[in-house]
Design a protein around this motif. Structure first.
Motif, PDB file in Angstrom:
ATOM      1  N   SER A   2       0.848  -1.188   0.000  1.00 30.26           N
ATOM      2  CA  SER A   2       0.000   0.000   0.000  1.00 30.26           C
ATOM      3  C   SER A   2       0.886   1.242   0.000  1.00 30.26           C
ATOM      4  O   SER A   2       2.006   1.235   0.497  1.00 30.26           O
ATOM      5  CB  SER A   2      -0.926  -0.002   1.211  1.00 30.26           C
ATOM      6  OG  SER A   2      -0.167   0.054   2.396  1.00 30.26           O
ATOM      7  N   LEU A   3       0.358   2.279  -0.589  1.00 31.78           N
ATOM      8  CA  LEU A   3       1.089   3.538  -0.681  1.00 31.78           C
ATOM      9  C   LEU A   3       0.645   4.477   0.434  1.00 31.78           C
ATOM     10  O   LEU A   3      -0.536   4.537   0.773  1.00 31.78           O
ATOM     11  CB  LEU A   3       0.823   4.200  -2.034  1.00 31.78           C
ATOM     12  CG  LEU A   3       1.275   3.425  -3.274  1.00 31.78           C
ATOM     13  CD1 LEU A   3       0.738   4.080  -4.527  1.00 31.78           C
ATOM     14  CD2 LEU A   3       2.786   3.360  -3.324  1.00 31.78           C
ATOM     15  N   GLN A  29      -6.271   6.502  -1.744  1.00 30.13           N
ATOM     16  CA  GLN A  29      -7.211   5.384  -1.629  1.00 30.13           C
ATOM     17  C   GLN A  29      -7.394   4.689  -2.982  1.00 30.13           C
ATOM     18  O   GLN A  29      -7.382   3.456  -3.064  1.00 30.13           O
ATOM     19  CB  GLN A  29      -8.554   5.883  -1.102  1.00 30.13           C
ATOM     20  CG  GLN A  29      -9.547   4.778  -0.838  1.00 30.13           C
ATOM     21  CD  GLN A  29     -10.853   5.318  -0.267  1.00 30.13           C
ATOM     22  OE1 GLN A  29     -11.149   6.503  -0.377  1.00 30.13           O
ATOM     23  NE2 GLN A  29     -11.630   4.437   0.330  1.00 30.13           N
ATOM     24  N   ASN A  30      -7.538   5.469  -4.042  1.00 31.09           N
ATOM     25  CA  ASN A  30      -7.722   4.884  -5.373  1.00 31.09           C
ATOM     26  C   ASN A  30      -6.497   4.078  -5.806  1.00 31.09           C
ATOM     27  O   ASN A  30      -6.628   2.969  -6.338  1.00 31.09           O
ATOM     28  CB  ASN A  30      -8.014   5.973  -6.405  1.00 31.09           C
ATOM     29  CG  ASN A  30      -9.384   6.580  -6.234  1.00 31.09           C
ATOM     30  OD1 ASN A  30     -10.272   5.984  -5.630  1.00 31.09           O
ATOM     31  ND2 ASN A  30      -9.568   7.786  -6.750  1.00 31.09           N
ATOM     32  N   ILE A  34      -6.190   0.032  -6.599  1.00 31.96           N
ATOM     33  CA  ILE A  34      -5.635  -0.504  -7.844  1.00 31.96           C
ATOM     34  C   ILE A  34      -4.496  -1.480  -7.551  1.00 31.96           C
ATOM     35  O   ILE A  34      -4.441  -2.574  -8.119  1.00 31.96           O
ATOM     36  CB  ILE A  34      -5.161   0.646  -8.757  1.00 31.96           C
ATOM     37  CG1 ILE A  34      -6.367   1.439  -9.261  1.00 31.96           C
ATOM     38  CG2 ILE A  34      -4.339   0.117  -9.927  1.00 31.96           C
ATOM     39  CD1 ILE A  34      -6.019   2.743  -9.943  1.00 31.96           C
ATOM     40  N   THR A  35      -3.599  -1.108  -6.650  1.00 33.34           N
ATOM     41  CA  THR A  35      -2.480  -2.011  -6.340  1.00 33.34           C
ATOM     42  C   THR A  35      -2.965  -3.294  -5.674  1.00 33.34           C
ATOM     43  O   THR A  35      -2.398  -4.363  -5.908  1.00 33.34           O
ATOM     44  CB  THR A  35      -1.422  -1.322  -5.458  1.00 33.34           C
ATOM     45  OG1 THR A  35      -2.045  -0.812  -4.286  1.00 33.34           O
ATOM     46  CG2 THR A  35      -0.723  -0.206  -6.205  1.00 33.34           C
ATOM     47  N   SER A  36      -4.032  -3.208  -4.883  1.00 34.71           N
ATOM     48  CA  SER A  36      -4.552  -4.434  -4.267  1.00 34.71           C
ATOM     49  C   SER A  36      -5.165  -5.354  -5.320  1.00 34.71           C
ATOM     50  O   SER A  36      -5.077  -6.577  -5.208  1.00 34.71           O
ATOM     51  CB  SER A  36      -5.566  -4.112  -3.173  1.00 34.71           C
ATOM     52  OG  SER A  36      -6.763  -3.617  -3.721  1.00 34.71           O
ATOM     53  N   LEU A  37      -5.760  -4.775  -6.357  1.00 32.93           N
ATOM     54  CA  LEU A  37      -6.294  -5.600  -7.447  1.00 32.93           C
ATOM     55  C   LEU A  37      -5.161  -6.319  -8.179  1.00 32.93           C
ATOM     56  O   LEU A  37      -5.285  -7.495  -8.538  1.00 32.93           O
ATOM     57  CB  LEU A  37      -7.103  -4.744  -8.421  1.00 32.93           C
ATOM     58  CG  LEU A  37      -8.425  -4.196  -7.889  1.00 32.93           C
ATOM     59  CD1 LEU A  37      -9.048  -3.225  -8.889  1.00 32.93           C
ATOM     60  CD2 LEU A  37      -9.387  -5.320  -7.580  1.00 32.93           C
ATOM     61  N   PHE A  38      -4.048  -5.627  -8.384  1.00 31.68           N
ATOM     62  CA  PHE A  38      -2.904  -6.270  -9.027  1.00 31.68           C
ATOM     63  C   PHE A  38      -2.326  -7.368  -8.141  1.00 31.68           C
ATOM     64  O   PHE A  38      -1.883  -8.404  -8.641  1.00 31.68           O
ATOM     65  CB  PHE A  38      -1.825  -5.249  -9.389  1.00 31.68           C
ATOM     66  CG  PHE A  38      -2.124  -4.496 -10.657  1.00 31.68           C
ATOM     67  CD1 PHE A  38      -2.094  -5.137 -11.883  1.00 31.68           C
ATOM     68  CD2 PHE A  38      -2.444  -3.156 -10.620  1.00 31.68           C
ATOM     69  CE1 PHE A  38      -2.368  -4.460 -13.056  1.00 31.68           C
ATOM     70  CE2 PHE A  38      -2.720  -2.462 -11.777  1.00 31.68           C
ATOM     71  CZ  PHE A  38      -2.686  -3.115 -13.001  1.00 31.68           C
ATOM     72  N   GLU A  39      -2.328  -7.162  -6.842  1.00 23.22           N
ATOM     73  CA  GLU A  39      -1.856  -8.203  -5.927  1.00 23.22           C
ATOM     74  C   GLU A  39      -2.757  -9.429  -5.998  1.00 23.22           C
ATOM     75  O   GLU A  39      -2.281 -10.567  -5.971  1.00 23.22           O
ATOM     76  CB  GLU A  39      -1.792  -7.667  -4.502  1.00 23.22           C
ATOM     77  CG  GLU A  39      -0.655  -6.685  -4.277  1.00 23.22           C
ATOM     78  CD  GLU A  39      -0.704  -6.019  -2.912  1.00 23.22           C
ATOM     79  OE1 GLU A  39      -1.658  -6.277  -2.144  1.00 23.22           O
ATOM     80  OE2 GLU A  39       0.209  -5.231  -2.620  1.00 23.22           O
TER      81      GLU A  39
END
Length: 95
Positions: A2-3, A29-30, A34-39
């Motif tokens: 997470s960023l 948050q956005n 997005i990064t969680s979807l890639f994970e």
């Protein structure tokens, strides 16, 4: 991964973006979504799955390569404004 808002602020600075606090929170948050979807995509088990060339099982229909029209170069060049040695002459655009 997470960023943090600090990291998103640095990314915005590098992209020459000016974000206020609300925009910074929204973008953080956005981007985390997005990064969680890639994970999630990275964790999908794909062993034994054959790669697809196309999502639909279609084949290209091939036909025999034969000439289907007659030669019309002389006809087309007869109506062209200027022709020399089989080439169309056009006005010069760039000098």
């Amino acid at each position: 991964m997470s960023l943090s808002e600090n990291q998103v602020s640095q990314i915005a600075h590098l992209a020459c973006l000016s974000l206020n606090e609300a925009q910074l929170k929204d973008n953080t948050q956005n981007l985390n979504t997005i990064t969680s979807l890639f994970e999630q995509l990275a964790n999908i088990e794909i062993d034994g799955v054959e790669p697809m060339l196309h999502p639909l099982h279609m084949f290209q229909r091939l036909r025999e390569d034969v000439v289907s029209e007659k030669e019309q170069l002389a006809l087309f060049q007869s109506i062209a404004p200027k022709v020399r040695n089989g080439y169309y002459l056009v006005p010069t655009v760039i000098k």
